[in-house]
Design a protein around this motif. Structure first.
Motif, PDB file in Angstrom:
ATOM      1  N   GLU A 246     -18.038  41.021 -27.479  1.00  0.00           N
ATOM      2  CA  GLU A 246     -19.531  41.012 -27.746  1.00  0.00           C
ATOM      3  C   GLU A 246     -20.221  41.289 -26.385  1.00  0.00           C
ATOM      4  N   HIS A 247     -19.480  41.085 -25.100  1.00  0.00           N
ATOM      5  CA  HIS A 247     -20.338  41.211 -23.729  1.00  0.00           C
ATOM      6  C   HIS A 247     -19.465  41.816 -22.913  1.00  0.00           C
ATOM      7  N   PRO A 248     -18.719  43.138 -23.041  1.00  0.00           N
ATOM      8  CA  PRO A 248     -17.901  43.674 -22.092  1.00  0.00           C
ATOM      9  C   PRO A 248     -18.510  43.935 -20.511  1.00  0.00           C
ATOM     10  N   GLU A 249     -19.608  43.818 -20.550  1.00  0.00           N
ATOM     11  CA  GLU A 249     -20.196  43.954 -19.262  1.00  0.00           C
ATOM     12  C   GLU A 249     -20.147  43.002 -18.317  1.00  0.00           C
ATOM     13  N   THR A 250     -19.777  41.757 -18.906  1.00  0.00           N
ATOM     14  CA  THR A 250     -19.363  40.282 -18.072  1.00  0.00           C
ATOM     15  C   THR A 250     -18.918  40.569 -16.949  1.00  0.00           C
ATOM     16  N   THR A 251     -19.158  40.105 -15.676  1.00  0.00           N
ATOM     17  CA  THR A 251     -18.441  40.387 -14.544  1.00  0.00           C
ATOM     18  C   THR A 251     -17.773  38.789 -13.943  1.00  0.00           C
ATOM     19  N   ALA A 252     -18.219  37.897 -14.505  1.00  0.00           N
ATOM     20  CA  ALA A 252     -17.788  36.560 -14.160  1.00  0.00           C
ATOM     21  C   ALA A 252     -17.980  35.477 -15.602  1.00  0.00           C
ATOM     22  N   VAL A 253     -16.789  34.484 -15.679  1.00  0.00           N
ATOM     23  CA  VAL A 253     -16.931  33.619 -16.712  1.00  0.00           C
ATOM     24  C   VAL A 253     -16.897  32.350 -16.032  1.00  0.00           C
ATOM     25  N   ILE A 254     -17.815  31.452 -16.354  1.00  0.00           N
ATOM     26  CA  ILE A 254     -17.707  29.958 -15.944  1.00  0.00           C
ATOM     27  C   ILE A 254     -17.041  29.182 -17.173  1.00  0.00           C
ATOM     28  N   ALA A 255     -15.936  28.537 -16.933  1.00  0.00           N
ATOM     29  CA  ALA A 255     -15.290  27.783 -17.991  1.00  0.00           C
ATOM     30  C   ALA A 255     -15.577  26.467 -17.779  1.00  0.00           C
ATOM     31  N   LEU A 256     -16.319  25.713 -18.614  1.00  0.00           N
ATOM     32  CA  LEU A 256     -16.559  24.266 -18.160  1.00  0.00           C
ATOM     33  C   LEU A 256     -15.285  23.255 -18.024  1.00  0.00           C
ATOM     34  N   ASN A 257     -14.161  23.554 -18.274  1.00  0.00           N
ATOM     35  CA  ASN A 257     -13.155  22.757 -17.640  1.00  0.00           C
ATOM     36  C   ASN A 257     -11.926  23.709 -17.219  1.00  0.00           C
ATOM     37  N   ASP A 258     -10.951  23.192 -16.660  1.00  0.00           N
ATOM     38  CA  ASP A 258      -9.945  24.000 -15.983  1.00  0.00           C
ATOM     39  C   ASP A 258      -9.090  24.380 -17.281  1.00  0.00           C
ATOM     40  N   ALA A 259      -8.835  23.584 -18.302  1.00  0.00           N
ATOM     41  CA  ALA A 259      -7.896  24.051 -19.403  1.00  0.00           C
ATOM     42  C   ALA A 259      -8.654  25.291 -20.223  1.00  0.00           C
ATOM     43  N   MET A 260     -10.028  25.227 -20.283  1.00  0.00           N
ATOM     44  CA  MET A 260     -10.657  26.488 -20.770  1.00  0.00           C
ATOM     45  C   MET A 260     -10.312  27.826 -19.929  1.00  0.00           C
ATOM     46  N   ALA A 261     -10.513  27.403 -18.601  1.00  0.00           N
ATOM     47  CA  ALA A 261     -10.376  28.475 -17.623  1.00  0.00           C
ATOM     48  C   ALA A 261      -8.753  29.033 -17.928  1.00  0.00           C
ATOM     49  N   MET A 262      -7.904  28.193 -18.023  1.00  0.00           N
ATOM     50  CA  MET A 262      -6.612  28.742 -18.079  1.00  0.00           C
ATOM     51  C   MET A 262      -6.510  29.518 -19.351  1.00  0.00           C
ATOM     52  N   GLY A 263      -7.069  29.263 -20.453  1.00  0.00           N
ATOM     53  CA  GLY A 263      -7.085  30.242 -21.673  1.00  0.00           C
ATOM     54  C   GLY A 263      -7.938  31.552 -21.505  1.00  0.00           C
ATOM     55  N   VAL A 264      -8.902  31.487 -20.594  1.00  0.00           N
ATOM     56  CA  VAL A 264      -9.521  32.732 -20.238  1.00  0.00           C
ATOM     57  C   VAL A 264      -8.859  33.679 -19.367  1.00  0.00           C
ATOM     58  N   LEU A 265      -8.066  32.966 -18.290  1.00  0.00           N
ATOM     59  CA  LEU A 265      -7.066  33.915 -17.542  1.00  0.00           C
ATOM     60  C   LEU A 265      -6.104  34.613 -18.445  1.00  0.00           C
ATOM     61  N   ALA A 266      -5.618  33.958 -19.249  1.00  0.00           N
ATOM     62  CA  ALA A 266      -4.379  34.340 -20.197  1.00  0.00           C
ATOM     63  C   ALA A 266      -5.096  35.409 -21.106  1.00  0.00           C
ATOM     64  N   VAL A 267      -6.199  35.420 -21.538  1.00  0.00           N
ATOM     65  CA  VAL A 267      -6.473  36.487 -22.397  1.00  0.00           C
ATOM     66  C   VAL A 267      -6.904  37.625 -21.596  1.00  0.00           C
TER      67      VAL A 267
END
Length: 351
Positions: A246-267
């Motif tokens: 929905e937002h392909p222009e995104t240049t940074a993602v703030i994940a509100l905990n490290d577990a979520m950040a791991m999921g973001v990195l995997a994708v």
């Protein structure tokens, strides 16, 4: 006999039945050491008087065990395992055992676990994890714990709760403000947030930190994509897929905990999106594996083991008239998962 209007006590039953308080207790709890005839007389008197056993008094008067009950949101989340490690360290120093329960971020199941711990005669209950922004969600738990404490039980929490107990307070808002300032300093403006479950105080506080940093640069959180999913690695995966779609222009993602950040990195890795050249990613907590990810994760460090130690140390102190508060502080840890926004030279800042 009790006075009119007073609460009926076990001692009143014992006096009417002509037995000792200990015998009345054993008879009503079904323990050995009481003849069938005496047990029947005590039960009959109890029914005649309308005595209802107080579960807290019964369990605590029976002798609280040398066990600490620890309720966590998710047992396989490194955040909670590191907190548990701190609790276990102090418990070992004090000759105590730790029983860990899993609530799954379900307030009703959390209450069931607390009641189970009380029934197991634990002397201390620790609750690690977020409270709820709607105080009504915790009202029944608050009443349960107040009754437990009034009869000698001790309670401490980690996180912002409305439970009226001693608390260790993670530096959620200031920590997320520091993370957001870091990204803004790298030139990022097209930022998305992989947020956890709505209604958690931790999520609300961390979002407040993001909002505060944005306001300082004339930006508004309402203009950013904020995707609420489970506060887990899988939740991070779901949030990242939505952000990319929905937002392909995104240049940074703030994940509100490290577990979520791991999921973001995997994708991002699955979509062959380079981190941080195309998208920067930050987390929160600095769990033990954060430095070993590829790329290593920029995050905010909370002293999780010390948080567990402090919570149990508070519970071991005599109860105070007012709940005690212990803030944690935080440290911004910059690693390889963040870099300048695309098109912004590394030495350039938009501040």
């Amino acid at each position: 006999m009790p006075k009119p209007g007073s609460r009926l006590r076990l001692v009143d039953v014992a006096e009417r039945a002509g037995v000792s308080l200990a015998t009345a207790s054993r008879a009503l709890s079904g323990r050995d050491g009481v003849s069938a005839e005496v047990a029947e007389r005590v039960r009959r008197v109890s029914q005649e008087l309308g005595y209802v056993a107080n579960p807290y008094a019964r369990t605590l008067a029976g002798g609280a065990s040398s066990t600490v009950g620890l309720v966590v949101h998710q047992v396989d989340d490194p955040y909670f395992s590191e907190i548990a490690g701190g609790v276990i360290e102090v418990a070992a120093e004090q000759g105590l055992l730790v029983q860990i329960c899993h609530s799954g971020r379900d307030p009703h199941f959390e209450l069931r676990q607390i009641r189970h711990l009380i029934a197991q005669r634990v002397g201390i209950i620790l609750i690690a994890g977020s409270g709820y922004t709607d105080n009504r969600v915790e009202a029944e738990t608050k009443a349960e714990l107040a009754a437990y404490q009034s009869l000698g039980g001790r309670v401490a929490v980690i996180g912002r709760h409305s439970l009226g107990a001693d608390a260790v307070l993670p530096d959620n808002e200031a920590g997320c403000r520091a993370l957001t300032e870091h990204l803004l300093g790298l030139g990022h403006r097209r930022i998305a947030v992989a947020a956890g479950t709505e209604g958690l105080t931790t999520v609300a506080d961390r979002l407040a930190g993001v909002a505060a940093a944005l306001r300082g640069h004339g930006l508004d959180l309402a203009e950013l994509p904020v995707v609420h999913t489970d506060f887990t690695r899988e939740g991070g995966r779901v949030a990242a897929e939505r952000i990319l779609g929905e937002h392909p222009e995104t240049t940074a993602v703030i994940a509100l905990n490290d577990a979520m950040a791991m999921g973001v990195l995997a994708v991002l890795r699955a979509h062959r999106i380079c981190v941080p050249e195309r998208v920067s990613v930050v987390g929160f907590d600095d769990v033990s594996v954060a430095a070993d990810l590829a790329p290593s994760l920029t995050t905010v460090r909370l002293p999780m083991t010390e948080m567990g130690r402090t919570a149990l140390a508070l519970a071991l102190k005599p109860r105070s008239n007012r709940p005690r508060r212990r803030p944690t502080g935080h440290t911004l840890v910059v690693r390889d998962s963040t870099g300048p926004a695309p098109g912004v030279p590394a030495a350039t800042s938009w501040l």
